[in-house]
Scaffold this motif. Structure first.
Motif, PDB file in Angstrom:
ATOM      1  N   ASN A   1       3.830  16.351   4.932  1.00  0.00           N
ATOM      2  CA  ASN A   1       5.204  16.689   5.338  1.00  0.00           C
ATOM      3  C   ASN A   1       5.188  17.689   6.492  1.00  0.00           C
ATOM      4  N   LEU A   2       5.275  17.128   7.673  1.00  0.00           N
ATOM      5  CA  LEU A   2       5.237  17.936   8.891  1.00  0.00           C
ATOM      6  C   LEU A   2       6.551  18.662   9.137  1.00  0.00           C
ATOM      7  N   VAL A   3       7.651  18.134   8.588  1.00  0.00           N
ATOM      8  CA  VAL A   3       8.947  18.786   8.758  1.00  0.00           C
ATOM      9  C   VAL A   3       8.884  20.223   8.230  1.00  0.00           C
TER      10      VAL A   3
ATOM     11  N   ASN B   1      -6.821   9.482   6.150  1.00  0.00           N
ATOM     12  CA  ASN B   1      -5.719   8.894   5.393  1.00  0.00           C
ATOM     13  C   ASN B   1      -4.527   9.855   5.428  1.00  0.00           C
ATOM     14  N   HIS B   2      -3.451   9.464   6.114  1.00  0.00           N
ATOM     15  CA  HIS B   2      -2.321  10.388   6.277  1.00  0.00           C
ATOM     16  C   HIS B   2      -1.452  10.478   5.025  1.00  0.00           C
ATOM     17  N   ILE B   3      -1.570   9.497   4.146  1.00  0.00           N
ATOM     18  CA  ILE B   3      -0.702   9.467   2.963  1.00  0.00           C
ATOM     19  C   ILE B   3      -1.549   9.824   1.735  1.00  0.00           C
ATOM     20  N   PRO B   4      -0.944  10.054   0.585  1.00  0.00           N
ATOM     21  CA  PRO B   4      -1.752  10.435  -0.576  1.00  0.00           C
ATOM     22  C   PRO B   4      -2.725   9.322  -0.978  1.00  0.00           C
TER      23      PRO B   4
ATOM     24  N   GLN C   1      20.477   8.806  12.260  1.00  0.00           N
ATOM     25  CA  GLN C   1      20.163   8.700  13.691  1.00  0.00           C
ATOM     26  C   GLN C   1      18.815   9.349  13.952  1.00  0.00           C
ATOM     27  N   SER C   2      18.265   9.012  15.121  1.00  0.00           N
ATOM     28  CA  SER C   2      17.091   9.734  15.602  1.00  0.00           C
ATOM     29  C   SER C   2      17.538  10.691  16.684  1.00  0.00           C
ATOM     30  N   PHE C   3      17.058  11.907  16.622  1.00  0.00           N
ATOM     31  CA  PHE C   3      17.461  12.914  17.604  1.00  0.00           C
ATOM     32  C   PHE C   3      16.302  13.310  18.492  1.00  0.00           C
ATOM     33  N   PRO C   4      16.601  13.810  19.697  1.00  0.00           N
ATOM     34  CA  PRO C   4      15.524  14.377  20.525  1.00  0.00           C
ATOM     35  C   PRO C   4      14.934  15.612  19.834  1.00  0.00           C
ATOM     36  N   ARG C   5      13.722  15.935  20.216  1.00  0.00           N
ATOM     37  CA  ARG C   5      13.029  17.076  19.591  1.00  0.00           C
ATOM     38  C   ARG C   5      13.803  18.385  19.769  1.00  0.00           C
ATOM     39  N   GLU C   6      14.502  18.526  20.893  1.00  0.00           N
ATOM     40  CA  GLU C   6      15.262  19.752  21.148  1.00  0.00           C
ATOM     41  C   GLU C   6      16.357  19.942  20.078  1.00  0.00           C
TER      42      GLU C   6
ATOM     43  N   GLY D   1      18.281  18.981   5.527  1.00  0.00           N
ATOM     44  CA  GLY D   1      17.222  18.028   5.176  1.00  0.00           C
ATOM     45  C   GLY D   1      16.940  17.165   6.392  1.00  0.00           C
ATOM     46  N   VAL D   2      15.674  16.940   6.696  1.00  0.00           N
ATOM     47  CA  VAL D   2      15.289  16.076   7.822  1.00  0.00           C
ATOM     48  C   VAL D   2      14.193  15.143   7.339  1.00  0.00           C
ATOM     49  N   ASP D   3      14.496  13.869   7.294  1.00  0.00           N
ATOM     50  CA  ASP D   3      13.503  12.924   6.787  1.00  0.00           C
ATOM     51  C   ASP D   3      13.675  11.573   7.450  1.00  0.00           C
ATOM     52  N   ARG D   4      12.587  10.808   7.509  1.00  0.00           N
ATOM     53  CA  ARG D   4      12.766   9.380   7.702  1.00  0.00           C
ATOM     54  C   ARG D   4      13.474   8.905   6.443  1.00  0.00           C
ATOM     55  N   LEU D   5      14.347   7.930   6.573  1.00  0.00           N
ATOM     56  CA  LEU D   5      15.066   7.451   5.384  1.00  0.00           C
ATOM     57  C   LEU D   5      14.079   6.636   4.535  1.00  0.00           C
TER      58      LEU D   5
ATOM     59  N   LYS E   1       6.360  22.198   8.135  1.00  0.00           N
ATOM     60  CA  LYS E   1       5.612  23.045   9.079  1.00  0.00           C
ATOM     61  C   LYS E   1       6.409  23.267  10.365  1.00  0.00           C
ATOM     62  N   GLU E   2       7.161  22.252  10.789  1.00  0.00           N
ATOM     63  CA  GLU E   2       7.990  22.407  11.992  1.00  0.00           C
ATOM     64  C   GLU E   2       9.074  23.467  11.770  1.00  0.00           C
ATOM     65  N   TYR E   3       9.667  23.462  10.584  1.00  0.00           N
ATOM     66  CA  TYR E   3      10.709  24.459  10.286  1.00  0.00           C
ATOM     67  C   TYR E   3      10.127  25.870  10.418  1.00  0.00           C
TER      68      TYR E   3
ATOM     69  N   LEU F   1       0.821  -1.223   0.000  1.00  0.00           N
ATOM     70  CA  LEU F   1       0.000   0.000   0.000  1.00  0.00           C
ATOM     71  C   LEU F   1       0.853   1.270   0.000  1.00  0.00           C
ATOM     72  N   TRP F   2       1.928   1.283   0.792  1.00  0.00           N
ATOM     73  CA  TRP F   2       2.764   2.504   0.851  1.00  0.00           C
ATOM     74  C   TRP F   2       3.307   2.878  -0.537  1.00  0.00           C
ATOM     75  N   PRO F   3       4.003   1.964  -1.231  1.00  0.00           N
ATOM     76  CA  PRO F   3       4.491   2.372  -2.559  1.00  0.00           C
ATOM     77  C   PRO F   3       3.353   2.623  -3.564  1.00  0.00           C
TER      78      PRO F   3
HETATM   79  C1  GDG Z   1       3.219  10.545   7.482  1.00  0.00           C
HETATM   80  C2  GDG Z   1       3.039  11.017   6.034  1.00  0.00           C
HETATM   81  C3  GDG Z   1       2.245  13.222   6.916  1.00  0.00           C
HETATM   82  C4  GDG Z   1      11.937  12.658  11.887  1.00  0.00           C
HETATM   83  N1  GDG Z   1      13.179  12.320  12.291  1.00  0.00           N
HETATM   84  C5  GDG Z   1      13.229  12.570  13.628  1.00  0.00           C
HETATM   85  C6  GDG Z   1      11.984  13.067  14.042  1.00  0.00           C
HETATM   86  N2  GDG Z   1      11.212  13.101  12.951  1.00  0.00           N
HETATM   87  C7  GDG Z   1       9.821  13.585  12.975  1.00  0.00           C
HETATM   88  C8  GDG Z   1       9.685  14.915  12.275  1.00  0.00           C
HETATM   89  C9  GDG Z   1       8.209  14.908  11.935  1.00  0.00           C
HETATM   90  C10 GDG Z   1       7.924  13.428  11.716  1.00  0.00           C
HETATM   91  O1  GDG Z   1       8.989  12.698  12.290  1.00  0.00           O
HETATM   92  C11 GDG Z   1       7.875  13.087  10.223  1.00  0.00           C
HETATM   93  O2  GDG Z   1       6.668  13.550   9.732  1.00  0.00           O
HETATM   94  P1  GDG Z   1       6.448  13.769   8.162  1.00  0.00           P
HETATM   95  O3  GDG Z   1       5.138  14.418   7.978  1.00  0.00           O
HETATM   96  O4  GDG Z   1       7.570  14.604   7.633  1.00  0.00           O
HETATM   97  O5  GDG Z   1       6.544  12.349   7.477  1.00  0.00           O
HETATM   98  P2  GDG Z   1       6.011  10.810   7.731  1.00  0.00           P
HETATM   99  O6  GDG Z   1       6.721  10.172   8.849  1.00  0.00           O
HETATM  100  O7  GDG Z   1       6.204  10.143   6.410  1.00  0.00           O
HETATM  101  O8  GDG Z   1       4.450  10.936   8.096  1.00  0.00           O
HETATM  102  C12 GDG Z   1       3.225  12.527   5.964  1.00  0.00           C
HETATM  103  C13 GDG Z   1       2.308  12.612   8.303  1.00  0.00           C
HETATM  104  O9  GDG Z   1       2.168  11.193   8.259  1.00  0.00           O
HETATM  105  C14 GDG Z   1       1.197  13.164   9.203  1.00  0.00           C
HETATM  106  O10 GDG Z   1      -0.066  12.992   8.635  1.00  0.00           O
HETATM  107  O11 GDG Z   1       2.597  14.589   6.989  1.00  0.00           O
HETATM  108  O12 GDG Z   1       3.002  12.991   4.644  1.00  0.00           O
HETATM  109  O13 GDG Z   1       3.956  10.373   5.159  1.00  0.00           O
HETATM  110  O14 GDG Z   1       7.424  15.331  13.013  1.00  0.00           O
HETATM  111  O15 GDG Z   1      10.083  15.945  13.138  1.00  0.00           O
HETATM  112  N3  GDG Z   1      11.698  13.437  15.306  1.00  0.00           N
HETATM  113  C15 GDG Z   1      12.684  13.301  16.226  1.00  0.00           C
HETATM  114  N4  GDG Z   1      13.918  12.805  15.890  1.00  0.00           N
HETATM  115  C16 GDG Z   1      14.235  12.447  14.624  1.00  0.00           C
HETATM  116  O16 GDG Z   1      15.366  12.024  14.361  1.00  0.00           O
HETATM  117  N5  GDG Z   1      12.446  13.669  17.498  1.00  0.00           N
END
Ligand code: GDG
Length: 476
Positions: A380-382, A164-167, A353-358, A275-279, A384-386, A95-97
């Motif tokens: 993409n919540l990153v 539905n959080h994804i497209p 790596q995963s980092f603390p929110r701070e 850049g900040v992403d899940r891999l 909005k967080e930025y 489903l994800w891909p």
């Molecule tokens: C799905 C949808 C949709 C990442 N690395 C670390 C960390 N994060 C946090 C970010 C952000 C969250 O993870 C990632 O959220 P995204 O929205 O960017 O992406 P998905 O994980 O793919 O989320 C997406 C979301 O659901 C909500 O509906 O926006 O489109 O794919 O909050 O900050 N947080 C910490 N350490 C890390 O290393 N603490």
């Protein structure tokens, strides 16, 4: 079916907890892990009698239901085989891909589907057992597409929402799914179906017509099932973040000091790109690295004074496409640093790596330019967080038009990440943008994110589910 005692039930693949060891009797011990969704739900859970049904994250036996921070947490067990088939397989290998426009090839396996059906039934049964007569149940995301209908079969008294959080892909792609009809009918068990973007809702409505031969009118679908004729509404409810909490975090003296220290540790470059992403292959990390490499190769960006910090947090490492991606990204980073680094200086700082929110907040504050280059992303919540972190009013967001956030953050520098020349020009523009333009754009984006926060998102969805008229949504 006898009803439970909770007026509001969230059903999600994951409980907002992590397992931290075991109790003296051998049962698992959990600790709550606050994410965006739980932050949004906490006030609603506290105001109503709230329960959360989900998997605690480790295979095998689960402990009893328990209360934490005003929420009744109900663990649903998954066996090791179910983690492989329902979760890593059907959810993350099919489903994800598929829902991300087949960026990676989806695999279709009947035993994955069978496991998905069985697990969705288990989640539906668990939710049915918790919900009081006439309760509201909010089902989350693509792992649980069949839960709404399976819940309604047993509990026609409930108000059921699905988000539905994804497209949701176009029908030409969705129609590959051998179980497309079952999936659409599963979702249509809900009264209200929410998506990130309008285009996702439109794609879903088309899938209802084509895969389930349903009649749609505007944003509603007519459904005839055992419970009679119903109308299901599908619409966009763009998710957000707890913007105030993020700003507060980024304003704390520790985080501000850490941001300054990060710039020092990077060697005080003129431009920090971040850049900040899940891999994940949907996030466009490879495209970002190629674009950056070209900018260094052709000398457009000065090697000595520009750095890219790439946080790639570990994700789904047991799924093949993800370990392949990691290999490829790490090879590319190694080449890039090998070609362009000097003794004591590397253009790319890659952090798997995963980092603390701070630390995340400090990185956002330290970055001149934030790169969000997703090839397809629900929101993409990153991004909005930025924006929320930039209480100093500075910073430039380069944002893919294929991320849902692009509908709202129109003052970002928008890019098509497949267009390398266009992306190069956008990054250069962002790096050289005059301060007054940076501030004007950031001010507008901050207003949007602060006004449309995650609490408003939850209220909007739940209010609509309860039959209240919707407020105008503004730019989208
Ligand atoms: C799905 C949808 C949709 C990442 N690395 C670390 C960390 N994060 C946090 C970010 C952000 C969250 O993870 C990632 O959220 P995204 O929205 O960017 O992406 P998905 O994980 O793919 O989320 C997406 C979301 O659901 C909500 O509906 O926006 O489109 O794919 O909050 O900050 N947080 C910490 N350490 C890390 O290393 N603490």
């Amino acid at each position: 079916m006898p009803s439970g005692q909770y007026d509001f039930v969230v059903v999600a693949n994951r409980l907002p907890v992590d397992q931290v060891g075991t109790e003296p009797d051998g049962s698992p011990r959990y600790e709550t892990s606050p994410g965006g969704l739980v932050t949004a739900m906490a006030p609603i859970m506290a105001a109503h009698d709230g329960a959360w049904v989900g998997w605690p994250g480790a295979p095998g036996e689960v402990g009893e239901a328990f209360d934490a921070d005003g929420i009744h947490l109900v663990p649903v067990p998954l066996s090791t085989t179910e983690v492989a088939d329902y979760y890593e397989g059907m959810s993350n290998g099919t489903l994800w891909p598929l829902f991300h426009d087949v960026i990676a090839a989806p695999e279709y396996h009947r035993h994955w589907w069978d496991s998905y059906v069985a697990v969705n039934q288990r989640f539906a049964d668990a939710a049915a057992a918790q919900a009081a007569e006439g309760a509201t149940v909010w089902v989350q995301d693509y792992q649980l597409l069949l839960v709404p209908a399976r819940l309604r079969e047993q509990r026609p008294d409930l108000k059921i929402g699905f988000f539905n959080h994804i497209p949701f892909p176009g029908y030409e792609i969705f129609s590959q799914l051998p179980w497309r009809r079952q999936v659409v009918e599963g979702v249509l068990g809900a009264d209200l179906v929410g998506f990130q973007r309008r285009s996702d809702a439109t794609n879903f409505l088309r899938a209802c017509r084509r895969a389930a031969e349903a009649v749609t009118k505007g944003g509603t679908v007519q459904v005839d099932d055992a419970t009679g004729r119903r109308e299901v509404r599908a619409a966009a409810f763009p998710i957000s973040i707890d913007a105030q909490a993020f700003e507060d975090l980024a304003t704390s003296p520790e985080v501000v000091a850490r941001a300054e220290q990060i710039r020092k540790e990077l060697g005080e470059p003129d431009t920090v790109l971040l850049g900040v992403d899940r891999l994940d292959y949907t996030k466009g990390i490879r495209h970002r690295l190629s674009t950056f490499a070209e900018l260094l190769e052709d000398g457009t960006l000065d090697k000595e004074s520009t750095v890219l910090v790439q946080v790639a947090s570990p994700s789904r490492e047991r799924v093949q496409a993800y370990s392949d991606l990691r290999d490829e990204v790490e090879l590319t980073v190694g080449r890039l640093n090998g070609d362009h680094g000097t003794v004591g200086f590397s253009p790319v700082h890659y952090l798997h790596q995963s980092f603390p929110r701070e630390e995340m907040a400090a990185l956002y504050l330290a970055a001149d330019v934030m790169l969000v280059t997703a090839l397809r992303d629900g929101m993409n919540l990153v991004a909005k967080e930025y924006v929320a972190a930039r209480h100093d009013g500075d910073g430039v967001l380069v944002l893919s038009e294929f991320a849902g956030a692009a509908d709202e953050l129109t003052q970002a520098v928008l890019i098509n990440p497949h267009d390398i020349d266009g992306s190069k020009a956008a990054i250069v523009r962002a790096a050289r943008m005059p301060a007054d333009e940076r501030r004007r754009r950031m001010r507008a984006m901050r207003r949007r994110v602060k006004e449309h926060d995650v609490e408003r998102w939850a209220q909007d969805f739940l209010g609509t589910l309860a039959g209240e008229p919707r407020e105008p949504q503004g730019q989208q």
